[in-house]
Design an enzyme around this catalytic site. Structure first.
Site, PDB file in Angstrom:
ATOM      1  N   ASN A 180      91.222  48.445  43.377  1.00  0.00           N
ATOM      2  CA  ASN A 180      92.392  48.751  42.551  1.00  0.00           C
ATOM      3  C   ASN A 180      93.658  48.875  43.395  1.00  0.00           C
ATOM      4  O   ASN A 180      94.731  48.389  43.007  1.00  0.00           O
ATOM      5  CB  ASN A 180      92.158  50.054  41.781  1.00  0.00           C
ATOM      6  CG  ASN A 180      91.176  49.883  40.637  1.00  0.00           C
ATOM      7  OD1 ASN A 180      91.030  48.796  40.085  1.00  0.00           O
ATOM      8  ND2 ASN A 180      90.485  50.960  40.284  1.00  0.00           N
ATOM      9  N   GLU A 231      83.475  53.900  38.238  1.00  0.00           N
ATOM     10  CA  GLU A 231      82.740  52.766  38.804  1.00  0.00           C
ATOM     11  C   GLU A 231      81.248  53.049  38.914  1.00  0.00           C
ATOM     12  O   GLU A 231      80.526  52.345  39.617  1.00  0.00           O
ATOM     13  CB  GLU A 231      83.305  52.415  40.186  1.00  0.00           C
ATOM     14  CG  GLU A 231      83.027  53.431  41.278  1.00  0.00           C
ATOM     15  CD  GLU A 231      84.047  54.550  41.350  1.00  0.00           C
ATOM     16  OE1 GLU A 231      84.139  55.197  42.405  1.00  0.00           O
ATOM     17  OE2 GLU A 231      84.764  54.770  40.349  1.00  0.00           O
TER      18      GLU A 231
END
Length: 464
Positions: free
Chosen positions: A329, A364
């Site tokens: 990210n 995640e």
């Protein structure tokens, strides 16, 4: 053979004129083929009466005589007409009774099929059961169900019966139904065709070379599928079409067939709507695995079953964390992170054993529930998944290919252990896998960890 040919000519005449026929002297009767002299020489007189039911000729009674001294009279024909009338009534009643019996059997079968559809929340199973029930209900060898890929989108073949695997493989996933099915979906009106050749050129699309020889008959029925399952009320959007063709009897479809098929399609529409709502409530929109809430419900049920009635069958939990996901990210953006998560979800669903339950634990982290798996078997599954993820190249927006690994914590349910305690041990094993260098599988010890287990976001990024 001559006599049979003569009988056919007499019957054709009765069908054409729709009235009784009397010939007192066949040898002198000019209404028939003069070449049939041999037959005329044998048959002195003939009379024939139509069996008329509801204004339609459904059969013929024919009598002939070879007696030279006895020819049929007008009185004989009147008597034959009376007999024919009673025969037509009896045959009509028998056929109506048979149709009612068949319709009653179909209604019973339809009720059972609708019950099966309403009890399922699995989209694929609903589609499969709908097509199979349609073919069984109407006695067809071919059927298919097409659904819009999205509201207002093109139709796609979802399930089919009677098509070769090559045809299904070629058509599935591609836009389909540009012909009659698309018309039904666009208009929301069913289509019943008794013979394709009877349609006008404006109604009948040009022949499709890929469909040449695929169908045994020209009769078919296509009905719309509505999201609300209630087309009569005019509610809900049209989401697809249900098609059947090629009756086993090689006959044509009638109004009753269309009515039964529409009832089934309405129930299928309601079932698909319920399945869609259920999926929205239980499936993560990004990764297409179960959301945490639903996964936890499944875990609680599995643990309760193992504790109170599992019969000694093992149960294992696997927690999975994508290594260094935060850097994806930070460096490549959140769209790239979404692409990685989406791909991991797809890989897990593709690779896990049948019966295992896959969910997104948070961020995640993913989770797998393995009913019937002990710790070693679950670790074997985890090791295979670890290798699949490590070997995969993740394609992210911009065409860049990324490599990522994952860490796994495995725990087998202990006798009397609660779901939260099982999660705590699997979570501790996952933490150990991270601390030992990531990209590995660690099996939890049978001793529960002291203190409360961490939440997915409670640990610092460094061991992650």
């Amino acid at each position: 053979r001559e006599r049979l040919a003569l009988s056919r000519s007499v019957i054709r005449e009765v069908f054409r004129r729709r009235e009784a026929l009397l010939s007192t002297d066949m040898g002198a009767d000019a209404r028939f083929d003069p070449t049939r002299t041999a037959a005329r020489g044998e048959i002195k007189s003939v009379m024939c009466a139509p069996l008329v039911r509801d204004g339609r000729v459904i059969g013929v009674i024919q009598l002939d005589t070879r007696a030279r001294s006895r020819a049929f009279t007008r009185g004989d024909l009147d008597l034959l007409n009376a007999v024919a009338l009673q025969c037509a009534i009896a045959i009509g009643n028998a056929r109506a009774y048979k149709r009612r019996q068949e319709y009653s059997r179909n209604l019973v079968y339809l009720a059972r099929a609708m019950q099966r559809l309403s009890s399922s929340l699995d989209r694929e199973r609903i589609c499969r059961d709908t097509v199979k029930a349609s073919c069984s209900l109407l006695g067809c060898t071919k059927g298919s169900l097409l659904l819009r890929s999205e509201p207002g989108g093109p139709l796609q073949l979802v399930y089919a019966v009677g098509m070769s695997r090559e045809v299904v493989r070629r058509v599935r996933g591609r836009p389909a139904g540009e012909r009659f099915a698309q018309r039904v979906v666009d208009t929301g009106e069913p289509l019943l065709v008794t013979r394709l050749s009877e349609l006008g050129s404006g109604e009948c699309p040009p022949p499709d070379p890929e469909q040449a020889g695929r169908y045994a008959t020209e009769s078919f029925v296509i009905v719309p599928i509505f999201a609300s399952g209630d087309p009569a009320a005019g509610r809900g959007r049209t989401i697809g079409a249900l098609c059947v063709t090629d009756k086993i009897s090689r006959g044509v479809f009638h109004g009753n067939d269309q009515e039964l098929l529409q009832i089934l399609a309405s129930q299928a529409g309601a079932a698909l709507t319920n399945a869609e709502l259920y999926e929205k409530a239980t499936v993560d929109t990004l990764t297409r695995v179960y959301v945490r809430r639903h996964f936890m419900q499944q875990l609680e049920e599995a643990v309760a079953n193992a504790r109170y009635g599992g019969g000694g069958a093992p149960l294992s939990l696997i927690l999975i964390d994508i290594d260094h996901f935060k850097s994806v990210n930070d460096v490549h953006g959140h769209l790239a992170g979404d692409a990685v998560l989406r791909t991991v979800g797809r890989l897990l669903k593709r690779e896990v054993r049948t019966g295992m339950i896959c969910g997104r634990y948070g961020g995640e982290e993913f989770c797998l529930l393995g009913p019937g798996l002990d710790a070693e078997a679950a670790a074997s599954v985890a090791e295979r998944l670890r290798g699949v993820i490590a070997a995969h190249e993740f394609r992210v927006p911009g065409g860049l290919g990324l490599r990522r690994t994952a860490s796994f914590g495995v725990a087998q349910h202990l006798p009397g252990e609660s779901a939260s305690a099982l999660i705590a041990r699997a979570d501790r094993a996952l933490y150990e896998a991270k601390r030992e260098g990531r990209n590995r599988v660690v099996i939890a010890s049978e001793r529960p960890p002291s203190g409360r287990h961490r939440s997915p976001a409670s640990e610092p990024e460094s061991p992650r």
